[in-house]
Design a protein around this motif. Structure first.
Motif, PDB file in Angstrom:
ATOM      1  N   PHE A 216       0.839  -1.192   0.000  1.00 13.21           N
ATOM      2  CA  PHE A 216       0.000   0.000   0.000  1.00 13.21           C
ATOM      3  C   PHE A 216       0.876   1.245   0.000  1.00 13.21           C
ATOM      4  CE2 PHE A 216       1.249   0.249   4.343  1.00 13.21           C
ATOM      5  CZ  PHE A 216       0.932   1.517   4.817  1.00 13.21           C
ATOM      6  N   CYS A 217       0.268   2.368  -0.372  1.00 15.80           N
ATOM      7  CA  CYS A 217       0.891   3.685  -0.256  1.00 15.80           C
ATOM      8  C   CYS A 217      -0.115   4.621   0.413  1.00 15.80           C
ATOM      9  CB  CYS A 217       1.272   4.240  -1.624  1.00 15.80           C
ATOM     10  SG  CYS A 217       2.489   3.249  -2.510  1.00 15.80           S
ATOM     11  N   LYS A 218       0.386   5.613   1.110  1.00 14.74           N
ATOM     12  CA  LYS A 218      -0.475   6.581   1.789  1.00 14.74           C
ATOM     13  C   LYS A 218      -0.635   7.819   0.917  1.00 14.74           C
ATOM     14  CE  LYS A 218      -2.836   8.009   5.405  1.00 14.74           C
ATOM     15  NZ  LYS A 218      -3.631   8.966   4.597  1.00 14.74           N
ATOM     16  N   THR A 219      -1.864   8.316   0.837  1.00 19.19           N
ATOM     17  CA  THR A 219      -2.158   9.575   0.158  1.00 19.19           C
ATOM     18  C   THR A 219      -2.791  10.528   1.161  1.00 19.19           C
ATOM     19  OG1 THR A 219      -4.405   8.937  -0.518  1.00 19.19           O
ATOM     20  CG2 THR A 219      -2.595   8.309  -1.988  1.00 19.19           C
ATOM     21  N   ASP A 220      -3.004  11.774   0.751  1.00 18.30           N
ATOM     22  CA  ASP A 220      -3.636  12.748   1.642  1.00 18.30           C
ATOM     23  C   ASP A 220      -5.075  12.357   1.971  1.00 18.30           C
ATOM     24  OD1 ASP A 220      -1.349  14.256   1.642  1.00 18.30           O
ATOM     25  OD2 ASP A 220      -2.007  15.596   0.026  1.00 18.30           O
ATOM     26  N   GLU A 221      -5.743  11.711   1.015  1.00 18.20           N
ATOM     27  CA  GLU A 221      -7.162  11.371   1.203  1.00 18.20           C
ATOM     28  C   GLU A 221      -7.384   9.954   1.721  1.00 18.20           C
ATOM     29  OE1 GLU A 221      -5.909  12.364  -1.764  1.00 18.20           O
ATOM     30  OE2 GLU A 221      -6.374  14.503  -1.563  1.00 18.20           O
ATOM     31  N   GLY A 222      -6.391   9.095   1.611  1.00 18.69           N
ATOM     32  CA  GLY A 222      -6.591   7.700   2.020  1.00 18.69           C
ATOM     33  C   GLY A 222      -5.397   6.835   1.660  1.00 18.69           C
ATOM     34  N   PHE A 223      -5.645   5.799   0.833  1.00 17.48           N
ATOM     35  CA  PHE A 223      -4.594   4.832   0.533  1.00 17.48           C
ATOM     36  C   PHE A 223      -4.685   4.367  -0.918  1.00 17.48           C
ATOM     37  CE2 PHE A 223      -6.187   4.396   4.853  1.00 17.48           C
ATOM     38  CZ  PHE A 223      -5.036   4.544   5.621  1.00 17.48           C
ATOM     39  N   LEU A 224      -3.581   3.874  -1.431  1.00 16.66           N
ATOM     40  CA  LEU A 224      -3.532   3.152  -2.695  1.00 16.66           C
ATOM     41  C   LEU A 224      -3.103   1.731  -2.371  1.00 16.66           C
ATOM     42  CD1 LEU A 224      -1.523   5.788  -4.797  1.00 16.66           C
ATOM     43  CD2 LEU A 224      -4.011   5.531  -4.700  1.00 16.66           C
ATOM     44  N   VAL A 225      -3.861   0.728  -2.839  1.00 17.83           N
ATOM     45  CA  VAL A 225      -3.530  -0.661  -2.540  1.00 17.83           C
ATOM     46  C   VAL A 225      -3.566  -1.480  -3.818  1.00 17.83           C
ATOM     47  CG1 VAL A 225      -4.462  -0.518  -0.192  1.00 17.83           C
ATOM     48  CG2 VAL A 225      -5.920  -1.340  -2.049  1.00 17.83           C
ATOM     49  N   THR A 226      -2.741  -2.510  -3.866  1.00 17.70           N
ATOM     50  CA  THR A 226      -2.694  -3.380  -5.035  1.00 17.70           C
ATOM     51  C   THR A 226      -3.905  -4.318  -5.063  1.00 17.70           C
ATOM     52  OG1 THR A 226      -1.188  -4.745  -3.713  1.00 17.70           O
ATOM     53  CG2 THR A 226      -0.210  -3.333  -5.379  1.00 17.70           C
ATOM     54  N   ASP A 227      -4.271  -4.736  -6.267  1.00 13.20           N
ATOM     55  CA  ASP A 227      -5.441  -5.607  -6.461  1.00 13.20           C
ATOM     56  C   ASP A 227      -4.996  -7.032  -6.736  1.00 13.20           C
ATOM     57  OD1 ASP A 227      -8.381  -6.123  -7.265  1.00 13.20           O
ATOM     58  OD2 ASP A 227      -7.240  -6.789  -9.017  1.00 13.20           O
ATOM     59  N   TYR A 228      -5.720  -8.009  -6.163  1.00 11.09           N
ATOM     60  CA  TYR A 228      -5.400  -9.416  -6.398  1.00 11.09           C
ATOM     61  C   TYR A 228      -6.606 -10.215  -6.864  1.00 11.09           C
ATOM     62  CZ  TYR A 228      -0.858  -8.390  -4.573  1.00 11.09           C
ATOM     63  OH  TYR A 228       0.378  -7.833  -4.420  1.00 11.09           O
ATOM     64  N   THR A 229      -7.629  -9.523  -7.375  1.00 13.47           N
ATOM     65  CA  THR A 229      -8.747 -10.228  -7.989  1.00 13.47           C
ATOM     66  C   THR A 229      -8.444 -10.562  -9.447  1.00 13.47           C
ATOM     67  OG1 THR A 229      -9.853  -8.200  -8.752  1.00 13.47           O
ATOM     68  CG2 THR A 229     -10.348  -8.963  -6.504  1.00 13.47           C
ATOM     69  N   GLY A 230      -7.501  -9.836 -10.043  1.00 14.77           N
ATOM     70  CA  GLY A 230      -7.206  -9.997 -11.461  1.00 14.77           C
ATOM     71  C   GLY A 230      -8.031  -9.093 -12.346  1.00 14.77           C
ATOM     72  N   ASN A 231      -8.938  -8.316 -11.747  1.00 13.25           N
ATOM     73  CA  ASN A 231      -9.810  -7.438 -12.524  1.00 13.25           C
ATOM     74  C   ASN A 231      -9.246  -6.037 -12.696  1.00 13.25           C
ATOM     75  OD1 ASN A 231     -11.920  -9.392 -12.859  1.00 13.25           O
ATOM     76  ND2 ASN A 231     -12.501  -9.032 -10.727  1.00 13.25           N
ATOM     77  N   TYR A 232      -8.393  -5.613 -11.755  1.00 10.57           N
ATOM     78  CA  TYR A 232      -7.852  -4.253 -11.791  1.00 10.57           C
ATOM     79  C   TYR A 232      -6.354  -4.286 -11.496  1.00 10.57           C
ATOM     80  CZ  TYR A 232     -12.845  -3.466 -11.129  1.00 10.57           C
ATOM     81  OH  TYR A 232     -14.211  -3.510 -11.249  1.00 10.57           O
ATOM     82  N   ARG A 233      -5.731  -3.096 -11.534  1.00 14.05           N
ATOM     83  CA  ARG A 233      -4.312  -3.005 -11.185  1.00 14.05           C
ATOM     84  C   ARG A 233      -4.135  -2.514  -9.754  1.00 14.05           C
ATOM     85  NH1 ARG A 233      -0.449  -5.360 -11.027  1.00 14.05           N
ATOM     86  NH2 ARG A 233       1.539  -5.000 -12.039  1.00 14.05           N
ATOM     87  N   TYR A 234      -4.924  -1.516  -9.365  1.00 17.69           N
ATOM     88  CA  TYR A 234      -4.876  -1.044  -7.987  1.00 17.69           C
ATOM     89  C   TYR A 234      -6.196  -0.360  -7.633  1.00 17.69           C
ATOM     90  CZ  TYR A 234      -4.002   3.795  -9.593  1.00 17.69           C
ATOM     91  OH  TYR A 234      -4.103   5.032 -10.180  1.00 17.69           O
ATOM     92  N   HIS A 235      -6.376  -0.112  -6.345  1.00 15.97           N
ATOM     93  CA  HIS A 235      -7.587   0.538  -5.850  1.00 15.97           C
ATOM     94  C   HIS A 235      -7.228   1.819  -5.111  1.00 15.97           C
ATOM     95  CE1 HIS A 235      -9.949  -3.119  -6.658  1.00 15.97           C
ATOM     96  NE2 HIS A 235      -8.953  -3.790  -6.113  1.00 15.97           N
ATOM     97  N   VAL A 236      -8.104   2.791  -5.230  1.00 19.70           N
ATOM     98  CA  VAL A 236      -8.012   4.021  -4.445  1.00 19.70           C
ATOM     99  C   VAL A 236      -8.984   3.887  -3.280  1.00 19.70           C
ATOM    100  CG1 VAL A 236      -8.253   6.532  -4.448  1.00 19.70           C
ATOM    101  CG2 VAL A 236      -7.456   5.339  -6.519  1.00 19.70           C
ATOM    102  N   LEU A 237      -8.458   3.955  -2.049  1.00 19.98           N
ATOM    103  CA  LEU A 237      -9.292   3.822  -0.856  1.00 19.98           C
ATOM    104  C   LEU A 237      -9.454   5.180  -0.188  1.00 19.98           C
ATOM    105  CD1 LEU A 237      -7.774   0.613   0.817  1.00 19.98           C
ATOM    106  CD2 LEU A 237      -9.419   0.771  -1.074  1.00 19.98           C
ATOM    107  N   ASP A 238     -10.590   5.345   0.500  1.00 14.18           N
ATOM    108  CA  ASP A 238     -10.766   6.559   1.283  1.00 14.18           C
ATOM    109  C   ASP A 238     -10.086   6.404   2.636  1.00 14.18           C
ATOM    110  OD1 ASP A 238     -12.456   4.998   2.882  1.00 14.18           O
ATOM    111  OD2 ASP A 238     -14.297   5.815   2.021  1.00 14.18           O
TER     112      ASP A 238
END
Length: 354
Positions: A154-176
């Protein structure tokens, strides 16, 4: 009759090739414009704490935290920087309510905001660290969205987090800020065709290490298997993918799982203001298996430090005189620090100026 058989075989081979052989979609880099040998400048040790497997190092201003992947007691250890004076250990390993089951990554925003990913508990916790009093406090727990599959970085952003995806449907997710998915971005940049039933295995094979620099908005991803670097610029919306000489991660599917058959690729990545730095190994699984049969344990980590532009173009390859694992780069002082899993030294320092 023979002619018909030949035609049928030819059609089957054509179908096989169309279905299984990849087509080159993404650009390649084959080498680096400059290759340099980089020797160890200094070994940093600390008698106050013993680490079994120093996996990651994170530094922010005067605070440094080292993550021990296989600890006897605590996963995380805090030090002053650049003195490397021991402060405290935290994130005790265990199954208790305030203990850590597995620590995968640590990110520092400030001494009051040291964020730690516990993949087994599916949560990210925030810690406060006081260097003056050597106190540490567990300040906040963020439970991750139930739709996520075992987040490993994961990485930290000002608004939340960026996390890697392991469903195979996406590359990463933006979290609040509460760990819930706001947006799902991209797709795995594979050149192989893959049925929906194999997406989870594909995502496992494409496990990537990530780093994000909020100043320039660059998110970099490098594959643990194979040799692929991917860059998202969150400010401009630009997206770049480059395959290296070893290509994308190779794997077989067995009982729904992806079993690697290619090489061990990258070990860590760091995005600075001007460049992307990544540690690369490049040892094949065949070589690893052959060495193990001979009773030889090949070293973990990579012995090459690659640098890329913020758009993914290769700049320079540093050949190291020892393998390293996690890295942190000081672009101003022209040095990089790396975790050392083979000696009693916590950190090795390399001088990029020489």
């Amino acid at each position: 009759m023979k002619k018909k058989i030949i035609i049928v075989i030819g059609m089957l081979l054509l179908f096989y090739n169309c279905h299984f052989v990849s087509k080159e979609v993404y650009p390649r880099y084959m080498d680096f414009p400059e290759v340099r040998t980089l020797s160890l400048a200094k070994a940093i040790s600390c008698d106050s704490v013993y680490l079994r497997y120093p996996y990651r190092v994170e530094i922010k201003d005067s605070l440094a935290v080292i993550l021990d992947l296989h600890p006897d007691s605590c996963f995380l250890h805090a030090f002053t920087y650049p003195e490397w004076r021991y402060i405290t250990s935290f994130g005790r390993r265990g199954e208790g309510p305030e203990e850590v089951l597995s620590a995968e990554r640590v990110r520092i925003c400030s001494p009051d905001s040291v964020w730690v990913l516990d993949s087994n508990r599916r949560q990210i916790t925030r810690w406060r660290i006081s260097a003056s009093s050597s106190n540490v406090e567990r300040a906040e727990e963020i439970l991750l969205d139930e739709r996520l599959i075992r987040t490993l970085d994961f990485c930290k952003t000002d608004e939340g987090f960026l996390v890697t995806d392991y469903t195979g449907n996406y590359r990463y997710h933006v979290l609040d800020a509460h760990g819930q998915i706001k947006e799902s971005i991209g797709a795995i940049p594979s050149e192989r065709s893959m049925e929906d039933s194999g997406k989870t295995a594909l995502a496992q094979a494409w496990r990537s290490f990530v780093d994000y620099n909020p100043k320039n908005g660059v998110l970099a991803m490098v594959t643990q298997l194979g040799e692929v670097i991917e860059i998202f610029n969150l400010k401009t919306g630009e997206h770049y993918v480059y395959y290296g000489p070893h290509g994308e991660p190779l794997f077989h599917i067995s009982q729904g799982y992806g079993l690697p058959i290619g090489i061990m690729g990258f070990h860590d990545v760091k995005v600075t203001e001007h460049l992307i730095y990544a540690v690369f190994q490049g040892i094949s699984f065949k070589e690893i298996a052959r060495s193990e049969k001979q009773g030889i344990h090949l070293p973990d980590g990579g012995s090459k430090l690659y640098t890329f532009t913020l758009t993914g173009l290769p700049v320079k390859c540093y050949e190291l005189n020892k393998p390293v694992c996690g890295i942190w780069v000081d672009e101003v002082k022209k040095l990089f620090l790396a975790t050392d899993v083979f000696t009693d030294n916590l950190i090795t320092r390399f001088d990029l100026k020489k």
